[in-house]
Design a protein around this motif. Sequence first.
Motif, PDB file in Angstrom:
ATOM      1  N   GLY A  75       0.996  -1.124   0.121  1.00 13.41           N
ATOM      2  CA  GLY A  75       0.074  -0.237   0.002  1.00 13.41           C
ATOM      3  C   GLY A  75       0.938   1.351  -0.011  1.00 13.41           C
ATOM      4  O   GLY A  75       2.312   0.999  -0.029  1.00 13.41           O
ATOM      5  N   SER A  76       0.324   2.377  -0.043  1.00 13.99           N
ATOM      6  CA  SER A  76       1.227   3.673  -0.098  1.00 13.99           C
ATOM      7  C   SER A  76       0.456   4.986   0.268  1.00 13.99           C
ATOM      8  O   SER A  76      -0.933   4.874   0.160  1.00 13.99           O
ATOM      9  N   TYR A  77       0.983   5.866   1.006  1.00 11.78           N
ATOM     10  CA  TYR A  77       0.325   7.053   1.303  1.00 11.78           C
ATOM     11  C   TYR A  77       0.183   8.268   0.027  1.00 11.78           C
ATOM     12  O   TYR A  77      -0.409   9.027   0.200  1.00 11.78           O
ATOM     13  N   GLY A 108      -1.126   4.090   5.856  1.00 12.47           N
ATOM     14  CA  GLY A 108      -1.820   3.686   4.686  1.00 12.47           C
ATOM     15  C   GLY A 108      -0.800   2.519   4.136  1.00 12.47           C
ATOM     16  O   GLY A 108      -1.099   2.045   2.931  1.00 12.47           O
ATOM     17  N   ASP A 154      -5.315   0.727   4.170  1.00 10.93           N
ATOM     18  CA  ASP A 154      -6.413   0.624   4.984  1.00 10.93           C
ATOM     19  C   ASP A 154      -7.720   0.971   4.346  1.00 10.93           C
ATOM     20  O   ASP A 154      -8.879   0.543   4.323  1.00 10.93           O
ATOM     21  N   SER A 155      -7.632   2.249   3.267  1.00  8.85           N
ATOM     22  CA  SER A 155      -8.819   2.408   2.785  1.00  8.85           C
ATOM     23  C   SER A 155      -9.411   1.179   1.548  1.00  8.85           C
ATOM     24  O   SER A 155     -10.314   0.949   1.617  1.00  8.85           O
ATOM     25  N   ARG A 161      -4.141   3.706  -0.632  1.00  8.60           N
ATOM     26  CA  ARG A 161      -3.859   3.398   0.924  1.00  8.60           C
ATOM     27  C   ARG A 161      -4.317   1.859   1.377  1.00  8.60           C
ATOM     28  O   ARG A 161      -5.389   1.519   1.007  1.00  8.60           O
TER      29      ARG A 161
END
Length: 346
Positions: free
Chosen positions: A190-192, A257, A200-201, A198
């Motif tokens: 994942g990444s911010y 994220g 978590d999203s 992200r």
Amino acid sequence: MLRYLTAGESHGQGLIAILEGLPAGLKVDTAKINQELKRRQSGFGRGKRMQIEADRVEILSGLKNNFTLGSPVTLWVKNKDASIEKLHQVIAARPGHADLAGLLKYGFSDIREVLERASARSTVATVAVGGVCKIFLKTFGIEISSRVLTVGGESSLLGIKAKINAALKNNNTVGGIFEVSAKHVPVGLGSYVQADRRLDSRLAAGIIAIPGIKSIEFGLGVGFAASFGSEVHDEIYYRKGKGYFRLTNNAGGIEGGISNGEEIVIRACMKPIATLMRPLDSVNIKNKKSAKAATERSDTCVVEAAGVVAESSVAFVLAEVFLEKFGADCLKDIQSNYRIYSQRIG
Ligand code: EPS
């Protein structure tokens, strides 16, 4: 890109999913997928349909000698109850179900047309897809599990059983909270950099898409709201040979994220099933007069099954982000990329 589509009605011929984007060279054991399908059918509080069905997957494409070809994998689960054409009309919408909004949206005159696809029976396909993703993730040591935390506010096994029995006796239904966790997820998935990257999203989107899920939290979740920062952030340590580590996991394995190498921990609330055998107030859609909501054969409590479905949603998202990070065509290439990455981060 890993993606899938599902199709099928609750009392149609069966459920189908096409999963595309898996690497070539993965050994797929259908018995493992069938185990997941069986787990989805289990749990205290399941209804009579589960005694009729014995969900088993048939893989119609994408494999040769049990190994993936990199082409779309078609998963097919046949319904034993395929009585869709013979079933009676439904004319009083169940509060809490897709019935009324679906009827108005699509312009139907029979709620049956809505509930056939809105039914949580569609989660058979989700679990078949998740079963394949779990097999892929297991190759890299990633394991996903779930457990029931509460039902109707009760947390002990005896209390939970008593709550479900009381619901059953009173023609009622009951919801609860389950927890899903993923172990051995590498740091860096994942990444911010963008909202839709992200982790978590993406996990939240997958879980909230399961019928009946009303809330979701990661790690300490709402507990963060009642604490000082110094009390809840997971302090960072380093030891040679062990690498970076934490003594707590309030973040639930995700920071900014991105997976941070700790166990991913998610909790979600499953509402009580909307089909009540002691029906609530509703309206007859033909004459608009007050009526009691439709009653249908259904379940009393599906919190345990919802946890199994959520494991599948998590498995799909983790497989997706894993393939984004380490490559997607050939399992051997992915394994070698993963090895090099693991060496770099120590
Ligand atoms: C389900 C099959 C359904 C229900 C349940 C989930 O079977 P039937 O409607 O034939 O009894 O048990 O559906 C719902 C919860 C719903 O809201 O529609 C299953 O296979 O999970």
